[in-house]
Design an enzyme around this catalytic site. Structure first.
Site, PDB file in Angstrom:
ATOM      1  N   CYS A  16       0.920  -1.383  -0.212  1.00 13.65           N
ATOM      2  CA  CYS A  16       0.071   0.356  -0.177  1.00 13.65           C
ATOM      3  C   CYS A  16       1.076   1.720  -0.053  1.00 13.65           C
ATOM      4  O   CYS A  16       1.217   1.568   1.114  1.00 13.65           O
ATOM      5  CB  CYS A  16      -0.638   0.153   0.983  1.00 13.65           C
TER       6      CYS A  16
HETATM    7  N1  MHO Z   1      -7.518  -1.528   0.799  1.00 20.90           N
HETATM    8  C1  MHO Z   1      -6.345  -0.999   1.852  1.00 20.90           C
HETATM    9  C2  MHO Z   1      -5.473  -0.071   1.317  1.00 20.90           C
HETATM   10  C3  MHO Z   1      -4.976   0.534   0.457  1.00 20.90           C
HETATM   11  S1  MHO Z   1      -3.905   1.178  -0.189  1.00 20.90           S
HETATM   12  C4  MHO Z   1      -3.997   2.625  -0.884  1.00 20.90           C
HETATM   13  C5  MHO Z   1      -6.462  -0.011   2.956  1.00 20.90           C
HETATM   14  O1  MHO Z   1      -8.247   0.556   2.415  1.00 20.90           O
HETATM   15  O2  MHO Z   1      -6.374   0.294   4.317  1.00 20.90           O
HETATM   16  O3  MHO Z   1      -3.639   0.027  -1.195  1.00 20.90           O
END
Ligand code: MHO
Length: 226
Positions: A31
């Site tokens: 992420c």
């Molecule tokens: N879907 C995860 C990670 C976001 S990251 C920009 C969250 O919402 O925490 O991939």
């Protein structure tokens, strides 16, 4: 008295530290929110941005990433921080062999800019493999493209502090100014627990900008209410 400005170029000239050479590093390590904050806290890092790279599908967005990977792109001053330093930090802060869960979205990935970076990757990779006790599976290739992610993903952790953003508005009257700001990159690191206030103060004091502009930034640091 600070009068405000509208263009990115003016903001950069006024508040960002300048470098005679600017180098770029492009990488994915899961992420993109977290690594943007971590690298944004480091002296020598001039600009952080998040986006998508490493794939072939046209016009990637967060919802339609195609075969691209969540990517952090940083501009840095190689006189202050080296690409090798960045690579060490990169490998020390994620497990590169998780495989491709969620397709290519979160793979460990490096896109090098030029032969020197390519060689640095080979060298640091060997050291890091010794530390890790495994062969590193990070996908490495030459840089081809980087697409900026939607505005709400830029400096994501700083955006969780709307009161602070309001207080920064006089310095950064438009959101795209925040994207390119070194100061905003440091604050984004700060709210995520990276960096130290006294180090940031002395770093700003060393930036080659006008004294009165340093005062504006230092004063903001002192008076900001989180
Ligand atoms: N879907 C995860 C990670 C976001 S990251 C920009 C969250 O919402 O925490 O991939």
């Amino acid at each position: 008295m600070f009068q405000g400005y509208q263009t990115v170029e003016d903001m950069i000239k006024k508040f960002n530290p300048q470098a005679s050479v600017v180098e770029t590093a492009t990488f994915g390590m899961g992420c993109f929110w977290g690594p943007e904050a971590m690298f944004g806290s480091m002296a020598g890092v001039l600009r952080t941005r998040v986006g998508f790279a490493g794939g072939t599908s046209p016009k990637p967005t967060y919802r339609h990433m195609g075969d691209h990977t969540e990517t952090v792109e940083i501009d840095f001053d190689p006189a202050i921080i080296s690409y090798e330093d960045i690579l060490r930090k990169f490998w020390q802060n994620h497990y590169p062999n998780r495989g491709n869960y969620k397709g290519r979205q979160y793979i460990s990935m490096l896109r090098y800019h030029g032969e020197q970076q390519k060689e640095a990757i080979k060298k640091v990779r060997k050291d890091m493999e010794k530390n890790l006790g495994e062969a590193i599976e990070t996908e490495v290739a030459g840089y081809e493209n980087f697409t900026l992610a939607d505005e709400r993903h830029q400096k994501y952790y700083l955006k969780r502090y709307p009161n602070t953003l309001e207080q920064l508005q006089e310095l950064f009257p438009k959101p795209e100014l925040l994207i390119d700001s070194t100061f905003a990159a440091r604050l984004n690191g700060f709210v995520k627990g990276y960096g130290k206030l006294h180090l940031l103060k002395s770093e700003i004091a060393s930036w080659d900008i006008e004294e009165e502009d340093k005062e504006v930034l230092l004063n903001k640091l002192e008076t900001i209410k989180w």
